[in-house]
Write an enzyme that holds these catalytic residues in place. Sequence first.
Site, PDB file in Angstrom:
ATOM      1  N   LYS A   1     -10.634 -10.135 -82.630  1.00  0.00           N
ATOM      2  CA  LYS A   1     -11.344 -11.417 -82.515  1.00  0.00           C
ATOM      3  C   LYS A   1     -12.390 -11.554 -83.628  1.00  0.00           C
ATOM      4  CE  LYS A   1     -11.038 -14.220 -79.761  1.00  0.00           C
ATOM      5  NZ  LYS A   1     -10.169 -15.422 -79.644  1.00  0.00           N
TER       6      LYS A   1
ATOM      7  N   SER B   1      -5.936 -11.387 -74.767  1.00  0.00           N
ATOM      8  CA  SER B   1      -7.340 -11.516 -74.355  1.00  0.00           C
ATOM      9  C   SER B   1      -7.883 -10.362 -73.503  1.00  0.00           C
ATOM     10  CB  SER B   1      -7.511 -12.827 -73.577  1.00  0.00           C
ATOM     11  OG  SER B   1      -6.853 -12.738 -72.331  1.00  0.00           O
TER      12      SER B   1
ATOM     13  N   TYR C   1      -9.307  -5.282 -79.074  1.00  0.00           N
ATOM     14  CA  TYR C   1      -9.393  -6.727 -78.792  1.00  0.00           C
ATOM     15  C   TYR C   1     -10.546  -7.347 -79.557  1.00  0.00           C
ATOM     16  CZ  TYR C   1     -11.093 -10.917 -76.401  1.00  0.00           C
ATOM     17  OH  TYR C   1     -11.582 -12.179 -76.143  1.00  0.00           O
TER      18      TYR C   1
ATOM     19  N   PRO D   1     -12.502   3.614 -72.221  1.00  0.00           N
ATOM     20  CA  PRO D   1     -13.013   4.213 -73.462  1.00  0.00           C
ATOM     21  C   PRO D   1     -13.856   3.203 -74.238  1.00  0.00           C
ATOM     22  CG  PRO D   1     -10.609   4.408 -73.325  1.00  0.00           C
ATOM     23  CD  PRO D   1     -11.042   3.552 -72.174  1.00  0.00           C
TER      24      PRO D   1
ATOM     25  N   THR E   1     -15.511 -15.065 -79.358  1.00  0.00           N
ATOM     26  CA  THR E   1     -16.052 -14.423 -78.153  1.00  0.00           C
ATOM     27  C   THR E   1     -17.348 -13.687 -78.478  1.00  0.00           C
ATOM     28  OG1 THR E   1     -15.667 -12.614 -76.573  1.00  0.00           O
ATOM     29  CG2 THR E   1     -14.482 -12.474 -78.621  1.00  0.00           C
ATOM     30  N   ASP E   2     -18.180 -13.475 -77.469  1.00  0.00           N
ATOM     31  CA  ASP E   2     -19.401 -12.682 -77.702  1.00  0.00           C
ATOM     32  C   ASP E   2     -19.067 -11.212 -77.949  1.00  0.00           C
ATOM     33  OD1 ASP E   2     -18.674 -11.914 -75.116  1.00  0.00           O
ATOM     34  OD2 ASP E   2     -20.681 -12.127 -74.267  1.00  0.00           O
ATOM     35  N   GLU E   3     -17.814 -10.803 -77.626  1.00  0.00           N
ATOM     36  CA  GLU E   3     -17.467  -9.390 -77.804  1.00  0.00           C
ATOM     37  C   GLU E   3     -17.407  -8.987 -79.276  1.00  0.00           C
ATOM     38  OE1 GLU E   3     -14.694  -7.627 -75.083  1.00  0.00           O
ATOM     39  OE2 GLU E   3     -14.922  -9.268 -73.681  1.00  0.00           O
TER      40      GLU E   3
ATOM     41  N   PRO F   1     -11.397  -1.023 -57.880  1.00  0.00           N
ATOM     42  CA  PRO F   1     -11.706  -0.001 -58.896  1.00  0.00           C
ATOM     43  C   PRO F   1     -12.850  -0.423 -59.827  1.00  0.00           C
ATOM     44  CG  PRO F   1      -9.765  -1.238 -59.558  1.00  0.00           C
ATOM     45  CD  PRO F   1     -10.195  -1.811 -58.241  1.00  0.00           C
TER      46      PRO F   1
ATOM     47  N   TYR G   1     -15.148   0.671 -62.981  1.00  0.00           N
ATOM     48  CA  TYR G   1     -15.104   1.616 -64.092  1.00  0.00           C
ATOM     49  C   TYR G   1     -16.453   2.325 -64.265  1.00  0.00           C
ATOM     50  CZ  TYR G   1     -10.959  -1.069 -65.680  1.00  0.00           C
ATOM     51  OH  TYR G   1      -9.744  -1.714 -65.762  1.00  0.00           O
TER      52      TYR G   1
ATOM     53  N   ASP H   1       4.929 -20.180 -80.954  1.00  0.00           N
ATOM     54  CA  ASP H   1       4.110 -19.009 -81.267  1.00  0.00           C
ATOM     55  C   ASP H   1       3.237 -19.317 -82.480  1.00  0.00           C
ATOM     56  OD1 ASP H   1       3.266 -16.413 -82.188  1.00  0.00           O
ATOM     57  OD2 ASP H   1       4.920 -15.531 -81.055  1.00  0.00           O
TER      58      ASP H   1
HETATM   59  P1  NAD Z   1      -5.525 -15.928 -71.436  1.00  0.00           P
HETATM   60  O1  NAD Z   1      -5.029 -14.549 -71.730  1.00  0.00           O
HETATM   61  O2  NAD Z   1      -5.664 -16.374 -70.018  1.00  0.00           O
HETATM   62  O3  NAD Z   1      -4.598 -17.002 -72.172  1.00  0.00           O
HETATM   63  C1  NAD Z   1      -4.125 -16.832 -73.475  1.00  0.00           C
HETATM   64  C2  NAD Z   1      -3.072 -17.900 -73.735  1.00  0.00           C
HETATM   65  O4  NAD Z   1      -2.625 -17.743 -75.100  1.00  0.00           O
HETATM   66  C3  NAD Z   1      -1.839 -17.765 -72.849  1.00  0.00           C
HETATM   67  O5  NAD Z   1      -1.449 -19.033 -72.365  1.00  0.00           O
HETATM   68  C4  NAD Z   1      -0.772 -17.192 -73.780  1.00  0.00           C
HETATM   69  O6  NAD Z   1       0.546 -17.559 -73.433  1.00  0.00           O
HETATM   70  C5  NAD Z   1      -1.208 -17.793 -75.113  1.00  0.00           C
HETATM   71  N1  NAD Z   1      -0.723 -17.022 -76.265  1.00  0.00           N
HETATM   72  C6  NAD Z   1      -0.832 -15.674 -76.459  1.00  0.00           C
HETATM   73  N2  NAD Z   1      -0.254 -15.327 -77.614  1.00  0.00           N
HETATM   74  C7  NAD Z   1       0.218 -16.475 -78.191  1.00  0.00           C
HETATM   75  C8  NAD Z   1       0.895 -16.772 -79.399  1.00  0.00           C
HETATM   76  N3  NAD Z   1       1.235 -15.804 -80.266  1.00  0.00           N
HETATM   77  N4  NAD Z   1       1.191 -18.055 -79.683  1.00  0.00           N
HETATM   78  C9  NAD Z   1       0.869 -19.053 -78.814  1.00  0.00           C
HETATM   79  N5  NAD Z   1       0.236 -18.822 -77.632  1.00  0.00           N
HETATM   80  C10 NAD Z   1      -0.082 -17.552 -77.327  1.00  0.00           C
HETATM   81  O7  NAD Z   1      -6.906 -16.031 -72.206  1.00  0.00           O
HETATM   82  P2  NAD Z   1      -8.282 -16.732 -71.777  1.00  0.00           P
HETATM   83  O8  NAD Z   1      -9.054 -15.792 -70.938  1.00  0.00           O
HETATM   84  O9  NAD Z   1      -8.000 -18.110 -71.313  1.00  0.00           O
HETATM   85  O10 NAD Z   1      -8.995 -16.773 -73.199  1.00  0.00           O
HETATM   86  C11 NAD Z   1      -8.740 -17.866 -74.093  1.00  0.00           C
HETATM   87  C12 NAD Z   1      -9.513 -17.633 -75.371  1.00  0.00           C
HETATM   88  O11 NAD Z   1     -10.905 -17.499 -75.079  1.00  0.00           O
HETATM   89  C13 NAD Z   1      -9.128 -16.359 -76.118  1.00  0.00           C
HETATM   90  O12 NAD Z   1      -9.133 -16.647 -77.503  1.00  0.00           O
HETATM   91  C14 NAD Z   1     -10.230 -15.370 -75.764  1.00  0.00           C
HETATM   92  O13 NAD Z   1     -10.412 -14.430 -76.792  1.00  0.00           O
HETATM   93  C15 NAD Z   1     -11.418 -16.304 -75.639  1.00  0.00           C
HETATM   94  N6  NAD Z   1     -12.506 -15.851 -74.732  1.00  0.00           N
HETATM   95  C16 NAD Z   1     -12.220 -15.519 -73.444  1.00  0.00           C
HETATM   96  C17 NAD Z   1     -13.264 -15.161 -72.589  1.00  0.00           C
HETATM   97  C18 NAD Z   1     -12.984 -14.834 -71.145  1.00  0.00           C
HETATM   98  O14 NAD Z   1     -13.924 -14.468 -70.428  1.00  0.00           O
HETATM   99  N7  NAD Z   1     -11.764 -14.967 -70.646  1.00  0.00           N
HETATM  100  C19 NAD Z   1     -14.569 -15.117 -73.057  1.00  0.00           C
HETATM  101  C20 NAD Z   1     -14.828 -15.478 -74.397  1.00  0.00           C
HETATM  102  C21 NAD Z   1     -13.769 -15.849 -75.219  1.00  0.00           C
HETATM  103  P1  TYD Z   2     -13.025  -7.729 -67.907  1.00  0.00           P
HETATM  104  O1  TYD Z   2     -12.861  -8.793 -66.876  1.00  0.00           O
HETATM  105  O2  TYD Z   2     -11.821  -6.948 -68.336  1.00  0.00           O
HETATM  106  O3  TYD Z   2     -13.750  -8.425 -69.154  1.00  0.00           O
HETATM  107  P2  TYD Z   2     -14.384  -7.771 -70.504  1.00  0.00           P
HETATM  108  O4  TYD Z   2     -13.973  -6.362 -70.601  1.00  0.00           O
HETATM  109  O5  TYD Z   2     -13.762  -8.614 -71.572  1.00  0.00           O
HETATM  110  O6  TYD Z   2     -15.857  -7.973 -70.368  1.00  0.00           O
HETATM  111  O7  TYD Z   2     -14.111  -6.678 -67.392  1.00  0.00           O
HETATM  112  C1  TYD Z   2     -15.420  -7.084 -67.048  1.00  0.00           C
HETATM  113  C2  TYD Z   2     -16.207  -5.834 -66.729  1.00  0.00           C
HETATM  114  O8  TYD Z   2     -15.682  -5.258 -65.530  1.00  0.00           O
HETATM  115  C3  TYD Z   2     -16.091  -4.757 -67.789  1.00  0.00           C
HETATM  116  O9  TYD Z   2     -17.348  -4.091 -67.901  1.00  0.00           O
HETATM  117  C4  TYD Z   2     -15.044  -3.796 -67.235  1.00  0.00           C
HETATM  118  C5  TYD Z   2     -15.233  -3.913 -65.736  1.00  0.00           C
HETATM  119  N1  TYD Z   2     -14.025  -3.723 -64.919  1.00  0.00           N
HETATM  120  C6  TYD Z   2     -14.035  -2.814 -63.852  1.00  0.00           C
HETATM  121  O10 TYD Z   2     -15.054  -2.136 -63.596  1.00  0.00           O
HETATM  122  N2  TYD Z   2     -12.911  -2.678 -63.093  1.00  0.00           N
HETATM  123  C7  TYD Z   2     -11.766  -3.390 -63.353  1.00  0.00           C
HETATM  124  O11 TYD Z   2     -10.751  -3.198 -62.646  1.00  0.00           O
HETATM  125  C8  TYD Z   2     -11.774  -4.326 -64.446  1.00  0.00           C
HETATM  126  C9  TYD Z   2     -10.543  -5.137 -64.772  1.00  0.00           C
HETATM  127  C10 TYD Z   2     -12.935  -4.459 -65.191  1.00  0.00           C
END
Ligand code: NAD
Ligand code: TYD
Length: 344
Positions: A161, A92, A157, A281, A132-134, A212, A214, A66
């Site tokens: 970040k 994430s 979230y 929300p 992240t861009d968020e 679904p 949103y 962890d």
């Molecule tokens: P994910 O949720 O698929 O994976 C997260 C991983 O982190 C998992 O393997 C989990 O076990 C591990 N983890 C969580 N808490 C932990 C802890 N306390 N110690 C050690 N390991 C831990 O996430 P993802 O979608 O692969 O995203 C990876 C990174 O990229 C994140 O930092 C996220 O903020 C960033 N990111 C994701 C996206 C996206 O579209 N998915 C976009 C931009 C940035």
């Molecule tokens: P998501 O994959 O959760 O990524 P993020 O919120 O980090 O951008 O969602 C992508 C977009 O899709 C977001 O605008 C929320 C929408 N969404 C739905 O409309 N329905 C769903 O069931 C989910 C999971 C997301």
Amino acid sequence: MTTNDKFAPEGTRLFVTGGAGFIGSNFVRLAIENGFNVTVFDALTYAGNMENLAGVEERFRFVRGDIRDAEAVRNALRESEPRAVIHFAAESHVDRSILGPKIFTETNVLGTHVLIEECRQAGIEKFIHISTDEVYGSLGSTGLFTEESPLDPTSPYAASKAASDLVVQSYAKTYGFPAVILRCSNNYGPFQFPEKLIPLMIIKASNDEKLPVYGDGQNIRDWIYVMDYGTAILRALERGTPGEVYNVGSSNEWKNIDIVRLILEEMDKPLSLITYVKDRPAHDRRYAIDSSKIRRDLGWEPETTFEKGIRQTIDWYMTHRQWWNNIMTGEYLEYYEKNYKPKL
Ligand code: NAD
Ligand code: TYD
């Protein structure tokens, strides 16, 4: 010696946090294919899945741990002696952060702080922080996020970040810690946990369940294929300037509703499966990335068109039913104990 030579793959040991998650596991495969040695450090939360790393054996080590646990991080760093760290580990999912925000602050802020402090003590030569861009919040109908856009996060979230992004920046400024920050847009591709939009919609469509959407479905995200992000991370590792922030994106904006329609069309399923549900929300309206800095300064370009990437992603989910069935039944949580731990 140039920075390029310094982080050339052969013989370079990487320490990858969160490497059992979606982007992390795709990156680990790419890094190993490119000749790096990789230690994955992952707590295996609900989002961590050792099946994502099935078959990855050569030049690879896994440590379950962890990032909030300083001693565990310290021991793992000591044992694996990495030169560089790629920090993916995080909570994430925005929807989960709305239901239970505290773990997001604990993992993303405190965890990043513990990790980076241990990395500083260990003399890590490069630290790639996966932001992240968020962190930028929401855009109106025009404009793009640049690296200079103010941080204005909306969800718990995104706030966690943004806070971790600032902790990392403070280490770069205060201690000259060699961190590079990447702020990427929404990723899609194989091994994405089916709580996120694209895999969720593919799986629901395949099961003829309601999809679904949103709110009004008009929210816009800027989608990048996960392997294109992988090549950007490798570029940042090899050439990124410490202390710099780079946006990463594919200039590929889509309204949610149009993605959902596209998935249904590609899968030959009726549009009547779409169902509009209560909005999230504080739902960010639009994300769009200006990635000219990484393209210009590091010579990176994405390669996968959305048409190709989404087709590949649908095909992957359709040919990997066992992978997502194991998630649906919870069986994936036993994979580590059953298949992996005894080999250690
Ligand atoms: P994910 O949720 O698929 O994976 C997260 C991983 O982190 C998992 O393997 C989990 O076990 C591990 N983890 C969580 N808490 C932990 C802890 N306390 N110690 C050690 N390991 C831990 O996430 P993802 O979608 O692969 O995203 C990876 C990174 O990229 C994140 O930092 C996220 O903020 C960033 N990111 C994701 C996206 C996206 O579209 N998915 C976009 C931009 C940035
Ligand atoms: P998501 O994959 O959760 O990524 P993020 O919120 O980090 O951008 O969602 C992508 C977009 O899709 C977001 O605008 C929320 C929408 N969404 C739905 O409309 N329905 C769903 O069931 C989910 C999971 C997301």
